[in-house]
Scaffold this motif. Structure first.
Motif, PDB file in Angstrom:
ATOM      1  N   MET A 359      31.570   2.156  18.488  1.00 40.55           N
ATOM      2  CA  MET A 359      32.862   2.818  18.635  1.00 40.55           C
ATOM      3  C   MET A 359      33.977   2.120  17.863  1.00 40.55           C
ATOM      4  O   MET A 359      34.933   2.777  17.448  1.00 40.55           O
ATOM      5  N   ILE A 360      33.877   0.819  17.660  1.00 40.46           N
ATOM      6  CA  ILE A 360      34.953   0.083  16.958  1.00 40.46           C
ATOM      7  C   ILE A 360      35.150   0.620  15.538  1.00 40.46           C
ATOM      8  O   ILE A 360      36.261   1.028  15.169  1.00 40.46           O
ATOM      9  N   PRO A 361      34.087   0.654  14.679  1.00 44.89           N
ATOM     10  CA  PRO A 361      34.315   1.229  13.329  1.00 44.89           C
ATOM     11  C   PRO A 361      34.621   2.716  13.374  1.00 44.89           C
ATOM     12  O   PRO A 361      35.357   3.237  12.524  1.00 44.89           O
ATOM     13  N   HIS A 366      38.437   6.956  12.192  1.00 43.45           N
ATOM     14  CA  HIS A 366      39.124   8.158  12.704  1.00 43.45           C
ATOM     15  C   HIS A 366      40.644   7.975  12.716  1.00 43.45           C
ATOM     16  O   HIS A 366      41.391   8.959  12.780  1.00 43.45           O
ATOM     17  N   SER A 367      41.095   6.737  12.671  1.00 42.79           N
ATOM     18  CA  SER A 367      42.538   6.477  12.665  1.00 42.79           C
ATOM     19  C   SER A 367      43.164   6.683  11.292  1.00 42.79           C
ATOM     20  O   SER A 367      44.397   6.687  11.172  1.00 42.79           O
ATOM     21  N   GLN A 378      37.356  17.303  16.268  1.00 41.41           N
ATOM     22  CA  GLN A 378      36.569  17.881  15.182  1.00 41.41           C
ATOM     23  C   GLN A 378      35.797  16.786  14.449  1.00 41.41           C
ATOM     24  O   GLN A 378      36.308  15.689  14.235  1.00 41.41           O
ATOM     25  N   PRO A 379      34.528  17.055  14.072  1.00 43.00           N
ATOM     26  CA  PRO A 379      33.732  16.044  13.356  1.00 43.00           C
ATOM     27  C   PRO A 379      34.323  15.729  11.986  1.00 43.00           C
ATOM     28  O   PRO A 379      34.985  16.564  11.371  1.00 43.00           O
ATOM     29  N   GLU A 384      31.214  10.979  10.348  1.00 41.44           N
ATOM     30  CA  GLU A 384      30.779  11.204  11.730  1.00 41.44           C
ATOM     31  C   GLU A 384      29.405  10.588  11.982  1.00 41.44           C
ATOM     32  O   GLU A 384      29.008  10.367  13.141  1.00 41.44           O
ATOM     33  N   LEU A 385      28.679  10.270  10.909  1.00 39.38           N
ATOM     34  CA  LEU A 385      27.370   9.629  11.056  1.00 39.38           C
ATOM     35  C   LEU A 385      27.489   8.263  11.725  1.00 39.38           C
ATOM     36  O   LEU A 385      26.510   7.768  12.297  1.00 39.38           O
TER      37      LEU A 385
END
Length: 513
Positions: A359-361, A366-367, A378-379, A384-385
Motif C-alpha cells: 500500500m505504501i508505493p 495515486h497521490s 477508478q483504476p 494499478e498493477l
C-alpha cells in the motif's frame, strides 16, 4: 403580452402554427445545449449569454460575443431551413456549423423533431379529452423543453426514460439498460410542480421566473438505479458475513482455543474478513450510495473518501494474504505430515506487513496529480498493477497448493472403495478455504455494455460469491468444527441438569426404535 418574448423563460405564448411552435422549441433546444462547452467549436459565439427571441411569426437567435460584449439578433431560427441545409449546406448554416461533432448535432435535431411530434400528439390528446373527459381536472400534456409528457391524473408521479438531450453533458449515449428515468410530479390541484429560477444565473439580483419542474438529476449518472440494487444485495450479504465472522471469533476466544497456531491463523483470517466487510460497507454506504442518491460527488476527491478507499483496499489485501496463510498451513499439515510447525511470526509478517508494504508505493503513485482524482475509486491502468499483483499471486499459489492437497488426499483415500467421491467431497470443501472462488471476480463483469440477462446474472453471482466469503469460511472453520461442537456440548451439559439430558437421550432412543 409584449411583442418580443425571451424564449428561455416559460412565459405563455399563443403559437399560430405547428411550424411556429417547432421553431421556438428548437431554438430552446439549441440554447439548452449552449451550457455544454464540448459541443461547440467556438464557445465565445455559442454560450449561455445568447437568447432565443420570439417575434410574432418568427424566432430569432441573439448571439452574444463574450469577448466583444456585442449582441447580434439578425439570425432567424427556422427549423425547416435547418433540416434542408443538412445535406449540402452545413458549413454555411450559422447554427449547424457551430457544432463540434455529429453526436451533438444529432441530439439537437432529435430534440427539435421530438418537439414537433409532441405538439401534434398534444393537439390530438386535447381534442380527444375534451370529448371524453371535459370536466376532469388533470395536469395538461406538456413539452418541457427536452421531452414530451402526457396529461396526468392529480397526485401522481410520472416517469420516462431520460431523453437524448440530457446526455449531452456526458458526451455519449448510454446503452438502453443504463438509461435512468426523468420524473415529473402532478400536484393535487391538477398542475405540474414548479420551481423558481434566476433570470440571469450570473446575477443573483436579476430576479426569478417560475418554471415547471422536471427532475433530470439521475439522467447525468447512467446505470445508477441498477448499480444501487446490486450494491444493496452486496451490503446485505456483507453484513451477514460480518456477523458470522464475529460469532466465530467469539467462540474461539470463549473456549480459549487461541493458543493453538491453527486457531490463531483462523482468528486472524476472521479479523481480515471483519475489516474487509466493515470498510467495504462504509465505502458502499458513504461513497457509492451517496453518489447514487446525488448526495455526494466523487469529483470532490475529499481526504476522508480517499482515506476510506485506502483502508478498504488494505483490508482486502490482508484478506488475500491470510487466505494464502490458511492454504499454506493446511498444505503443510496434509502434505508434509511430520514437518515442524513454522513460527507464527512468519504468518503474521505476511498477513499484515506485506499488505502494508504494497500500500505504501500504491498510495504514493495515486497521490500524483494525474491519478489523484475521483476519491481513488477508478483504476490507474498500468500503475494499478502495484495493488493487483499480490492478490493474483495469492490466488495462483493457493490454486497450486489446492491441487497438490487434492492429489495427496486421493492417494491416501485409495484404500477406500469410494475414494474418488471422498476426494471430490474434500475438494469442494477446500475450495473456499483456498479462496478459489476469487477467480470468479478477478475480471470484473460489466453487464451494462451488452445489457444481456446472462451478464446481469453473472454480475449478481459474482457479487454474492465475493460478499459471502466470511459466512462460508466461518462455517467451515468454526460452525462445522468437531472441537467446537465438543466444547458447546460440554457447555450445554453444564447449563442443563444431567437428568434432563438423560431424559432427552432416552426419548431419542425410543424414537429411533
Amino acid at each position: 403580452m409584449s411583442n418580443v418574448v425571451d424564449l428561455h423563460t416559460n412565459e405563455d405564448i399563443n403559437f399560430k402554427s405547428l411550424d411556429n411552435f417547432t421553431d421556438a422549441m428548437c431554438a430552446r433546444c439549441y440554447w439548452y445545449m449552449a451550457g455544454v462547452p464540448d459541443a461547440w467549436r467556438n464557445d465565445t459565439i455559442v454560450n449561455l449569454e445568447m437568447r432565443p427571441i420570439w417575434w410574432p411569426n418568427t424566432v430569432r437567435m441573439c448571439f452574444v460575443n463574450i469577448e466583444k460584449r456585442h449582441a447580434n439578433c439578425d439570425y432567424e431560427f427556422n427549423y425547416t431551413k435547418i433540416v434542408n441545409d443538412l445535406d449540402h449546406n452545413i458549413d454555411t448554416n450559422i447554427f449547424l456549423r457551430q457544432f463540434r461533432s455529429k453526436f451533438y448535432m444529432n441530439l439537437f435535431l432529435d430534440c427539435c423533431s421530438d418537439a414537433r411530434i409532441c405538439c401534434r400528439k398534444q393537439l390530438a390528446i386535447a381534442a380527444r379529452e375534451a370529448v371524453t373527459r371535459p370536466h376532469l381536472k388533470r395536469c395538461p400534456a406538456k413539452w418541457d423543453g427536452w421531452m414530451c409528457w402526457d396529461s396526468a391524473a392529480p397526485d401522481t408521479v410520472q416517469r420516462q426514460t431520460c431523453p437524448g438531450m440530457s446526455h449531452a453533458v456526458l458526451g455519449y449515449t448510454p446503452t438502453d439498460c443504463s438509461k435512468e428515468k426523468a420524473v415529473k410530479h402532478c400536484l393535487s390541484n391538477g398542475t405540474w410542480a414548479v420551481k423558481w429560477l434566476l433570470n440571469n444565473e450570473n446575477d443573483p439580483k436579476s430576479g426569478y421566473y417560475e418554471d415547471e419542474d422536471t427532475i433530470y438529476n439521475r439522467c447525468s449518472r447512467p446505470e445508477t438505479t441498477k448499480r444501487q440494487q446490486i450494491n444493496q444485495v452486496s451490503n446485505g450479504i456483507l453484513f451477514l458475513s460480518l456477523i458470522t465472522s464475529l460469532i466465530g471469533i467469539i467462540i474461539f476466544i470463549v473456549y480459549k482455543q487461541y493458543h493453538v497456531l491453527r486457531v490463531q491463523i483462523h482468528l486472524n483470517f476472521f479479523c481480515s474478513i471483519i475489516l474487509t466487510c466493515t470498510f467495504t460497507l462504509l465505502f458502499n454506504y458513504l461513497i457509492r450510495e451517496s453518489f447514487y442518491d446525488l448526495r455526494f460527488n466523487v469529483n470532490e476527491n475529499t481526504k476522508w473518501c480517499r482515506a476510506l478507499t485506502i483502508l478498504m483496499k488494505f483490508s482486502r489485501l490482508t484478506n488475500y494474504c491470510w487466505m494464502l496463510n490458511e492454504g499454506a498451513y493446511l498444505h503443510r499439515m496434509i502434505v508434509v505430515t511430520f514437518a515442524d510447525e513454522r513460527r507464527p511470526v512468519f504468518y503474521y509478517l505476511f498477513g499484515w506487513v506485506a499488505p502494508l508494504l504494497v500500500m505504501i508505493p500504491y498510495v504514493i503513485v495515486h497521490s500524483l496529480e494525474s491519478y489523484d482524482k475521483d476519491c481513488w475509486t477508478q483504476p490507474m491502468l498500468y500503475p494499478e498493477l502495484i495493488w493487483d499483483i499480490l492478490p493474483l499471486c495469492c490466488i495462483f499459489l493457493n490454486a497450486v497448493l489446492l491441487l497438490n492437497v487434492i492429489r495427496v488426499l486421493i492417494m491416501k483415500l485409495r484404500s477406500s472403495p469410494d475414494h474418488f467421491r471422498a476426494g471430490l467431497r474434500a475438494s469442494l470443501i477446500l475450495l473456499p478455504v483456498f479462496g478459489i472462488q476469487y477467480t470468479f471476480y478477478v475480471v470484473d463483469v460489466d453487464p451494462f455494455n451488452t445489457c444481456s440477462t446472462g451478464m446481469f446474472v453473472a454480475k449478481y453471482i459474482q457479487t454474492i460469491i465475493e460478499a459471502l466469503q466470511g459466512t462460508i469460511v466461518t462455517t467451515i472453520f468454526c460452525f462445522l468444527n468437531g472441537e467446537v461442537h465438543s466444547h458447546i456440548k460440554r457447555t450445554v451439559r453444564k447449563i442443563i441438569p444431567r437428568g434432563s439430558v438423560m431424559v432427552t437421550e432416552q426419548q431419542d432412543i425410543e424414537k429411533s426404535t
